[in-house]
Motif scaffolding. Structure first.
Motif, PDB file in Angstrom:
ATOM      1  N   PRO A  18      -7.523   0.671  -6.071  1.00 39.63           N
ATOM      2  CA  PRO A  18      -7.485   2.041  -5.557  1.00 39.63           C
ATOM      3  C   PRO A  18      -7.438   2.075  -4.034  1.00 39.63           C
ATOM      4  O   PRO A  18      -7.918   1.160  -3.358  1.00 39.63           O
ATOM      5  CB  PRO A  18      -8.782   2.655  -6.079  1.00 39.63           C
ATOM      6  CG  PRO A  18      -9.678   1.500  -6.355  1.00 39.63           C
ATOM      7  CD  PRO A  18      -8.807   0.340  -6.680  1.00 39.63           C
ATOM      8  N   ARG A  19      -6.867   3.135  -3.541  1.00 36.47           N
ATOM      9  CA  ARG A  19      -6.760   3.398  -2.108  1.00 36.47           C
ATOM     10  C   ARG A  19      -6.796   4.910  -1.965  1.00 36.47           C
ATOM     11  O   ARG A  19      -6.328   5.614  -2.844  1.00 36.47           O
ATOM     12  CB  ARG A  19      -5.446   2.815  -1.591  1.00 36.47           C
ATOM     13  CG  ARG A  19      -5.151   3.074  -0.155  1.00 36.47           C
ATOM     14  CD  ARG A  19      -3.786   2.431   0.190  1.00 36.47           C
ATOM     15  NE  ARG A  19      -3.433   2.668   1.549  1.00 36.47           N
ATOM     16  CZ  ARG A  19      -2.695   3.687   1.979  1.00 36.47           C
ATOM     17  NH1 ARG A  19      -2.195   4.558   1.118  1.00 36.47           N
ATOM     18  NH2 ARG A  19      -2.427   3.843   3.249  1.00 36.47           N
ATOM     19  N   ASN A  20      -7.328   5.415  -0.884  1.00 38.09           N
ATOM     20  CA  ASN A  20      -7.380   6.865  -0.719  1.00 38.09           C
ATOM     21  C   ASN A  20      -6.559   7.283   0.490  1.00 38.09           C
ATOM     22  O   ASN A  20      -6.946   7.000   1.606  1.00 38.09           O
ATOM     23  CB  ASN A  20      -8.828   7.323  -0.550  1.00 38.09           C
ATOM     24  CG  ASN A  20      -8.968   8.825  -0.607  1.00 38.09           C
ATOM     25  OD1 ASN A  20      -8.049   9.519  -1.014  1.00 38.09           O
ATOM     26  ND2 ASN A  20     -10.115   9.316  -0.211  1.00 38.09           N
ATOM     27  N   PRO A  21      -5.419   7.918   0.282  1.00 41.53           N
ATOM     28  CA  PRO A  21      -4.809   8.248  -1.012  1.00 41.53           C
ATOM     29  C   PRO A  21      -3.981   7.081  -1.543  1.00 41.53           C
ATOM     30  O   PRO A  21      -3.572   6.214  -0.789  1.00 41.53           O
ATOM     31  CB  PRO A  21      -3.903   9.425  -0.660  1.00 41.53           C
ATOM     32  CG  PRO A  21      -3.464   9.149   0.741  1.00 41.53           C
ATOM     33  CD  PRO A  21      -4.643   8.476   1.403  1.00 41.53           C
ATOM     34  N   GLY A  22      -3.739   7.086  -2.829  1.00 48.11           N
ATOM     35  CA  GLY A  22      -2.811   6.152  -3.445  1.00 48.11           C
ATOM     36  C   GLY A  22      -3.421   4.896  -4.010  1.00 48.11           C
ATOM     37  O   GLY A  22      -4.492   4.913  -4.608  1.00 48.11           O
ATOM     38  N   LYS A  23      -2.710   3.775  -3.791  1.00 42.35           N
ATOM     39  CA  LYS A  23      -3.067   2.512  -4.434  1.00 42.35           C
ATOM     40  C   LYS A  23      -2.526   1.341  -3.632  1.00 42.35           C
ATOM     41  O   LYS A  23      -1.695   1.497  -2.749  1.00 42.35           O
ATOM     42  CB  LYS A  23      -2.489   2.469  -5.842  1.00 42.35           C
ATOM     43  CG  LYS A  23      -0.970   2.489  -5.853  1.00 42.35           C
ATOM     44  CD  LYS A  23      -0.435   2.830  -7.218  1.00 42.35           C
ATOM     45  CE  LYS A  23       1.002   3.269  -7.185  1.00 42.35           C
ATOM     46  NZ  LYS A  23       1.255   4.510  -6.473  1.00 42.35           N
ATOM     47  N   ILE A  24      -3.016   0.163  -4.007  1.00 40.79           N
ATOM     48  CA  ILE A  24      -2.516  -1.102  -3.468  1.00 40.79           C
ATOM     49  C   ILE A  24      -2.076  -1.928  -4.667  1.00 40.79           C
ATOM     50  O   ILE A  24      -2.870  -2.178  -5.578  1.00 40.79           O
ATOM     51  CB  ILE A  24      -3.603  -1.872  -2.699  1.00 40.79           C
ATOM     52  CG1 ILE A  24      -4.140  -1.032  -1.544  1.00 40.79           C
ATOM     53  CG2 ILE A  24      -3.054  -3.211  -2.204  1.00 40.79           C
ATOM     54  CD1 ILE A  24      -5.421  -1.587  -0.938  1.00 40.79           C
ATOM     55  N   HIS A  83       0.860  -1.184   0.000  1.00 38.49           N
ATOM     56  CA  HIS A  83       0.000   0.000   0.000  1.00 38.49           C
ATOM     57  C   HIS A  83       0.896   1.234   0.000  1.00 38.49           C
ATOM     58  O   HIS A  83       1.806   1.328   0.825  1.00 38.49           O
ATOM     59  CB  HIS A  83      -0.848   0.036   1.278  1.00 38.49           C
ATOM     60  CG  HIS A  83      -1.718  -1.156   1.471  1.00 38.49           C
ATOM     61  ND1 HIS A  83      -3.049  -1.031   1.781  1.00 38.49           N
ATOM     62  CD2 HIS A  83      -1.472  -2.499   1.418  1.00 38.49           C
ATOM     63  CE1 HIS A  83      -3.577  -2.238   1.922  1.00 38.49           C
ATOM     64  NE2 HIS A  83      -2.639  -3.140   1.711  1.00 38.49           N
ATOM     65  N   ASP A  84       0.625   2.171  -0.903  1.00 38.34           N
ATOM     66  CA  ASP A  84       1.355   3.438  -0.876  1.00 38.34           C
ATOM     67  C   ASP A  84       0.404   4.586  -1.150  1.00 38.34           C
ATOM     68  O   ASP A  84      -0.743   4.382  -1.531  1.00 38.34           O
ATOM     69  CB  ASP A  84       2.547   3.430  -1.843  1.00 38.34           C
ATOM     70  CG  ASP A  84       2.162   3.439  -3.303  1.00 38.34           C
ATOM     71  OD1 ASP A  84       1.348   4.299  -3.716  1.00 38.34           O
ATOM     72  OD2 ASP A  84       2.675   2.606  -4.060  1.00 38.34           O
ATOM     73  N   SER A  85       0.874   5.784  -0.938  1.00 41.07           N
ATOM     74  CA  SER A  85       0.014   6.965  -1.086  1.00 41.07           C
ATOM     75  C   SER A  85       0.331   7.779  -2.330  1.00 41.07           C
ATOM     76  O   SER A  85      -0.140   8.899  -2.475  1.00 41.07           O
ATOM     77  CB  SER A  85       0.138   7.846   0.163  1.00 41.07           C
ATOM     78  OG  SER A  85       1.487   8.214   0.354  1.00 41.07           O
ATOM     79  N   GLY A  86       1.118   7.217  -3.229  1.00 41.96           N
ATOM     80  CA  GLY A  86       1.512   7.944  -4.426  1.00 41.96           C
ATOM     81  C   GLY A  86       0.468   7.911  -5.526  1.00 41.96           C
ATOM     82  O   GLY A  86      -0.424   7.069  -5.551  1.00 41.96           O
ATOM     83  N   ASP A  87       0.613   8.857  -6.446  1.00 45.03           N
ATOM     84  CA  ASP A  87      -0.255   8.923  -7.617  1.00 45.03           C
ATOM     85  C   ASP A  87       0.226   7.926  -8.668  1.00 45.03           C
ATOM     86  O   ASP A  87       1.298   7.365  -8.582  1.00 45.03           O
ATOM     87  CB  ASP A  87      -0.228  10.327  -8.220  1.00 45.03           C
ATOM     88  CG  ASP A  87      -0.832  11.357  -7.294  1.00 45.03           C
ATOM     89  OD1 ASP A  87      -1.690  10.984  -6.471  1.00 45.03           O
ATOM     90  OD2 ASP A  87      -0.442  12.538  -7.389  1.00 45.03           O
ATOM     91  N   GLY A  88      -0.570   7.771  -9.685  1.00 44.88           N
ATOM     92  CA  GLY A  88      -0.181   6.950 -10.826  1.00 44.88           C
ATOM     93  C   GLY A  88      -0.562   5.500 -10.646  1.00 44.88           C
ATOM     94  O   GLY A  88      -0.801   5.027  -9.541  1.00 44.88           O
ATOM     95  N   VAL A  89      -0.611   4.820 -11.770  1.00 43.39           N
ATOM     96  CA  VAL A  89      -0.921   3.398 -11.786  1.00 43.39           C
ATOM     97  C   VAL A  89       0.275   2.670 -12.381  1.00 43.39           C
ATOM     98  O   VAL A  89       0.669   2.956 -13.512  1.00 43.39           O
ATOM     99  CB  VAL A  89      -2.192   3.108 -12.616  1.00 43.39           C
ATOM    100  CG1 VAL A  89      -2.452   1.619 -12.706  1.00 43.39           C
ATOM    101  CG2 VAL A  89      -3.383   3.837 -12.026  1.00 43.39           C
ATOM    102  N   PRO A  90       0.871   1.763 -11.639  1.00 43.65           N
ATOM    103  CA  PRO A  90       2.022   1.044 -12.180  1.00 43.65           C
ATOM    104  C   PRO A  90       1.629   0.182 -13.372  1.00 43.65           C
ATOM    105  O   PRO A  90       0.508  -0.331 -13.431  1.00 43.65           O
ATOM    106  CB  PRO A  90       2.488   0.167 -11.015  1.00 43.65           C
ATOM    107  CG  PRO A  90       1.545   0.350  -9.915  1.00 43.65           C
ATOM    108  CD  PRO A  90       0.521   1.343 -10.301  1.00 43.65           C
ATOM    109  N   ARG A  91       2.543   0.033 -14.296  1.00 45.17           N
ATOM    110  CA  ARG A  91       2.292  -0.804 -15.461  1.00 45.17           C
ATOM    111  C   ARG A  91       3.606  -1.419 -15.923  1.00 45.17           C
ATOM    112  O   ARG A  91       4.688  -0.897 -15.630  1.00 45.17           O
ATOM    113  CB  ARG A  91       1.656  -0.015 -16.590  1.00 45.17           C
ATOM    114  CG  ARG A  91       2.520   1.099 -17.124  1.00 45.17           C
ATOM    115  CD  ARG A  91       1.831   1.846 -18.272  1.00 45.17           C
ATOM    116  NE  ARG A  91       2.695   2.889 -18.769  1.00 45.17           N
ATOM    117  CZ  ARG A  91       3.701   2.714 -19.606  1.00 45.17           C
ATOM    118  NH1 ARG A  91       3.974   1.515 -20.063  1.00 45.17           N
ATOM    119  NH2 ARG A  91       4.447   3.726 -20.011  1.00 45.17           N
TER     120      ARG A  91
END
Length: 158
Positions: free
Chosen positions: A122-128, A84-92
């Motif tokens: 999605p995670r707020n903020p960031g992503k998993i 889990h992180d709070s950064g923007d963007g979607v890894p690909r």
């Protein structure tokens, strides 16, 4: 016989945005696997935690923040690793041939090859960023000889 799938084990830990957090995340997951007696595919899981923690450290965590590693195992033998992180963007996964000689950009490619499935939620903020591994079959088999290497020489935590 009860055929419901239930969460059996869960471990999570927060890591600060420091280089040493990547190997610490690997040791954290290795200890959970050892405690749960999960030897089958342990090497693949540990490569993936290294790659996902490195991506969180380099790309997913703004200065002053950290990332969380969560690993769980259910009674059907499915192990899930989440970062889990709070950064923007979607890894690909990078396009084939993009910076083919570079030393970075292959982490998610490794994860996609080693894990049974992976994805981003999605995670707020960031992503998993997560990946799944079938670590036990119906007979709860492990790789032949793996237990002796895990408990013997300490290579499991390296």
């Amino acid at each position: 016989m009860n055929s419901e799938i239930e969460l059996v084990q869960l471990r999570e830990r927060f890591f600060t945005r420091e280089r040493q957090s990547v190997p610490l995340a690997r040791v954290f997951v290795a200890r959970a696997l050892l405690e749960w007696e999960v030897a089958h595919r342990a090497g693949e899981v540990l490569v993936c935690v290294s790659e996902l923690a490195t991506n969180a450290f380099l790309h997913g965590v703004p200065p002053g923040r950290g990332f969380r590693v969560q690993v769980w195992l259910n009674n059907a033998g499915l192990l899930r690793l989440e970062v889990h992180d709070s950064g923007d963007g979607v890894p690909r996964i990078p396009d084939a041939g993009a910076d083919a000689d570079g030393e970075s950009g292959r982490g998610l490619l490794l994860v996609s090859e080693l894990a049974d499935t992976w994805g981003v939620s999605p995670r707020n903020p960031g992503k998993i960023v997560w990946c799944d591994f079938a670590v036990r079959g119906p007979e709860h088999l492990t790789e032949p000889g793996m237990d002796s290497r895990v408990r013997g020489g300490g290579r499991f935590l390296a």
